[in-house]
Design a protein around this motif. Structure first.
Motif, PDB file in Angstrom:
ATOM      1  N   LEU A  79      47.241  15.272  44.923  1.00  0.00           N
ATOM      2  CA  LEU A  79      47.697  14.732  46.201  1.00  0.00           C
ATOM      3  C   LEU A  79      46.730  15.000  47.345  1.00  0.00           C
ATOM      4  N   SER A  80      45.697  15.773  47.103  1.00  0.00           N
ATOM      5  CA  SER A  80      44.753  16.116  48.164  1.00  0.00           C
ATOM      6  C   SER A  80      43.926  14.903  48.574  1.00  0.00           C
ATOM      7  N   PRO A  81      43.697  14.745  49.873  1.00  0.00           N
ATOM      8  CA  PRO A  81      43.011  13.537  50.338  1.00  0.00           C
ATOM      9  C   PRO A  81      41.486  13.574  50.231  1.00  0.00           C
ATOM     10  N   ASP A  82      40.878  14.744  50.261  1.00  0.00           N
ATOM     11  CA  ASP A  82      39.416  14.784  50.263  1.00  0.00           C
ATOM     12  C   ASP A  82      38.880  15.590  49.081  1.00  0.00           C
ATOM     13  N   TYR A  83      37.590  15.439  48.851  1.00  0.00           N
ATOM     14  CA  TYR A  83      36.936  16.027  47.684  1.00  0.00           C
ATOM     15  C   TYR A  83      36.966  17.553  47.713  1.00  0.00           C
ATOM     16  N   ALA A  84      36.759  18.149  48.883  1.00  0.00           N
ATOM     17  CA  ALA A  84      36.712  19.612  48.969  1.00  0.00           C
ATOM     18  C   ALA A  84      38.052  20.238  48.589  1.00  0.00           C
ATOM     19  N   SER A  85      39.137  19.688  49.096  1.00  0.00           N
ATOM     20  CA  SER A  85      40.441  20.261  48.752  1.00  0.00           C
ATOM     21  C   SER A  85      40.825  19.949  47.310  1.00  0.00           C
ATOM     22  N   GLN A  86      40.394  18.801  46.779  1.00  0.00           N
ATOM     23  CA  GLN A  86      40.658  18.488  45.376  1.00  0.00           C
ATOM     24  C   GLN A  86      39.979  19.499  44.456  1.00  0.00           C
ATOM     25  N   THR A  87      38.717  19.800  44.719  1.00  0.00           N
ATOM     26  CA  THR A  87      38.007  20.758  43.863  1.00  0.00           C
ATOM     27  C   THR A  87      38.561  22.171  44.022  1.00  0.00           C
ATOM     28  N   PHE A  88      38.980  22.525  45.236  1.00  0.00           N
ATOM     29  CA  PHE A  88      39.556  23.854  45.446  1.00  0.00           C
ATOM     30  C   PHE A  88      40.828  24.028  44.614  1.00  0.00           C
ATOM     31  N   TRP A  89      41.757  23.083  44.732  1.00  0.00           N
ATOM     32  CA  TRP A  89      43.018  23.200  44.014  1.00  0.00           C
ATOM     33  C   TRP A  89      42.828  23.018  42.515  1.00  0.00           C
ATOM     34  N   PHE A  90      41.887  22.171  42.116  1.00  0.00           N
ATOM     35  CA  PHE A  90      41.644  22.006  40.687  1.00  0.00           C
ATOM     36  C   PHE A  90      41.039  23.267  40.078  1.00  0.00           C
ATOM     37  N   SER A  91      40.227  23.987  40.838  1.00  0.00           N
ATOM     38  CA  SER A  91      39.676  25.232  40.309  1.00  0.00           C
ATOM     39  C   SER A  91      40.755  26.307  40.193  1.00  0.00           C
ATOM     40  N   LEU A  92      41.769  26.261  41.043  1.00  0.00           N
ATOM     41  CA  LEU A  92      42.866  27.225  40.930  1.00  0.00           C
ATOM     42  C   LEU A  92      43.748  26.957  39.719  1.00  0.00           C
ATOM     43  N   VAL A  93      43.659  25.766  39.147  1.00  0.00           N
ATOM     44  CA  VAL A  93      44.397  25.455  37.920  1.00  0.00           C
ATOM     45  C   VAL A  93      43.980  26.411  36.806  1.00  0.00           C
ATOM     46  N   TYR A  94      42.721  26.809  36.800  1.00  0.00           N
ATOM     47  CA  TYR A  94      42.217  27.692  35.747  1.00  0.00           C
ATOM     48  C   TYR A  94      42.806  29.096  35.820  1.00  0.00           C
ATOM     49  N   VAL A  95      43.302  29.492  36.971  1.00  0.00           N
ATOM     50  CA  VAL A  95      43.927  30.816  37.082  1.00  0.00           C
ATOM     51  C   VAL A  95      45.161  30.874  36.184  1.00  0.00           C
ATOM     52  N   GLY A  96      46.045  29.891  36.339  1.00  0.00           N
ATOM     53  CA  GLY A  96      47.235  29.865  35.493  1.00  0.00           C
ATOM     54  C   GLY A  96      46.908  29.617  34.035  1.00  0.00           C
ATOM     55  N   GLY A  97      45.905  28.788  33.793  1.00  0.00           N
ATOM     56  CA  GLY A  97      45.530  28.492  32.416  1.00  0.00           C
ATOM     57  C   GLY A  97      44.992  29.688  31.664  1.00  0.00           C
ATOM     58  N   SER A  98      44.262  30.536  32.338  1.00  0.00           N
ATOM     59  CA  SER A  98      43.708  31.698  31.653  1.00  0.00           C
ATOM     60  C   SER A  98      44.744  32.807  31.469  1.00  0.00           C
ATOM     61  N   ILE A  99      45.748  32.828  32.308  1.00  0.00           N
ATOM     62  CA  ILE A  99      46.793  33.842  32.164  1.00  0.00           C
ATOM     63  C   ILE A  99      47.754  33.484  31.035  1.00  0.00           C
ATOM     64  N   VAL A 131      38.689  37.149  34.251  1.00  0.00           N
ATOM     65  CA  VAL A 131      37.806  37.608  35.332  1.00  0.00           C
ATOM     66  C   VAL A 131      36.477  36.857  35.300  1.00  0.00           C
ATOM     67  N   ILE A 132      35.914  36.667  34.117  1.00  0.00           N
ATOM     68  CA  ILE A 132      34.663  35.908  34.008  1.00  0.00           C
ATOM     69  C   ILE A 132      34.880  34.461  34.431  1.00  0.00           C
ATOM     70  N   SER A 133      35.978  33.867  34.006  1.00  0.00           N
ATOM     71  CA  SER A 133      36.264  32.475  34.386  1.00  0.00           C
ATOM     72  C   SER A 133      36.426  32.334  35.886  1.00  0.00           C
ATOM     73  N   TRP A 134      37.181  33.238  36.487  1.00  0.00           N
ATOM     74  CA  TRP A 134      37.406  33.150  37.933  1.00  0.00           C
ATOM     75  C   TRP A 134      36.124  33.386  38.714  1.00  0.00           C
TER      76      TRP A 134
END
Length: 163
Positions: A79-99, A131-134
């Motif tokens: 739902l993010s309108p710009d590229y910077a916020s899209q990449t920020f939130w998409f990178s946070l997806v990996y936090v839940g995925g690695s846990i 930790v390495i992924s993050w």
């Protein structure tokens, strides 16, 4: 004598390269599923934590919270309108995925009666991959090891294509 009548044809809306086409039924169903996942997993984790007596309740509650975080971050990235916020939130997806992987492994050992195996240094071994992924995600702009380009799916599916 023939008379020609010019009929104006309806033009189809073009898909924007900045995200998915708004109003798409596929998008609506996909976003609704992500919203339900993000909204229902925290109360379910709290219920399991308080009301059950199984040995793996803590690992299962952490697993549910990680899935809820994954759903929420992926929903916000779509739902993010710009590229910077899209990449920020998409990178946070990996936090839940690695846990999720670590919590499922710990929960399996707890259910099998081997909870004592994950104490001390073995529990620290499970923390190495997240930790390495993050760390790599936080510094991705410098090296591009996770992705060099993150772009919306050109086919219109609510997702991303990365190289």
């Amino acid at each position: 004598m023939r008379v020609r009548v010019a009929v104006k044809q309806r033009q189809r809306p073009e898909r924007s390269r900045g995200g998915v086409m708004p109003g798409s039924w596929l998008l609506t169903g996909y976003l609704l599923t992500l919203f339900l996942g993000a909204a229902l997993t925290p109360p379910l984790a709290l219920y399991i934590w308080r009301r059950t007596a199984t040995p793996a309740r803590s690992a299962f509650a952490v697993w549910l919270l990680a899935i809820g975080e994954w759903c929420l971050c992926y929903l916000i990235s779509l739902l993010s309108p710009d590229y910077a916020s899209q990449t920020f939130w998409f990178s946070l997806v990996y936090v839940g995925g690695s846990i999720t992987a670590a919590s499922v492994l710990v929960g399996g050992f707890q259910l099998a009666g081997r909870a004592s195996w994950f104490r001390g240094w073995r529990l620290l071994l499970l923390a190495i991959e997240p930790v390495i992924s993050w760390t790599l995600l936080a510094t991705n702009d410098a090296h591009g090891l996770f992705w060099s380009v993150l772009a919306p799916d050109p086919g219109g599916f609510p997702g991303y294509v990365y190289e």
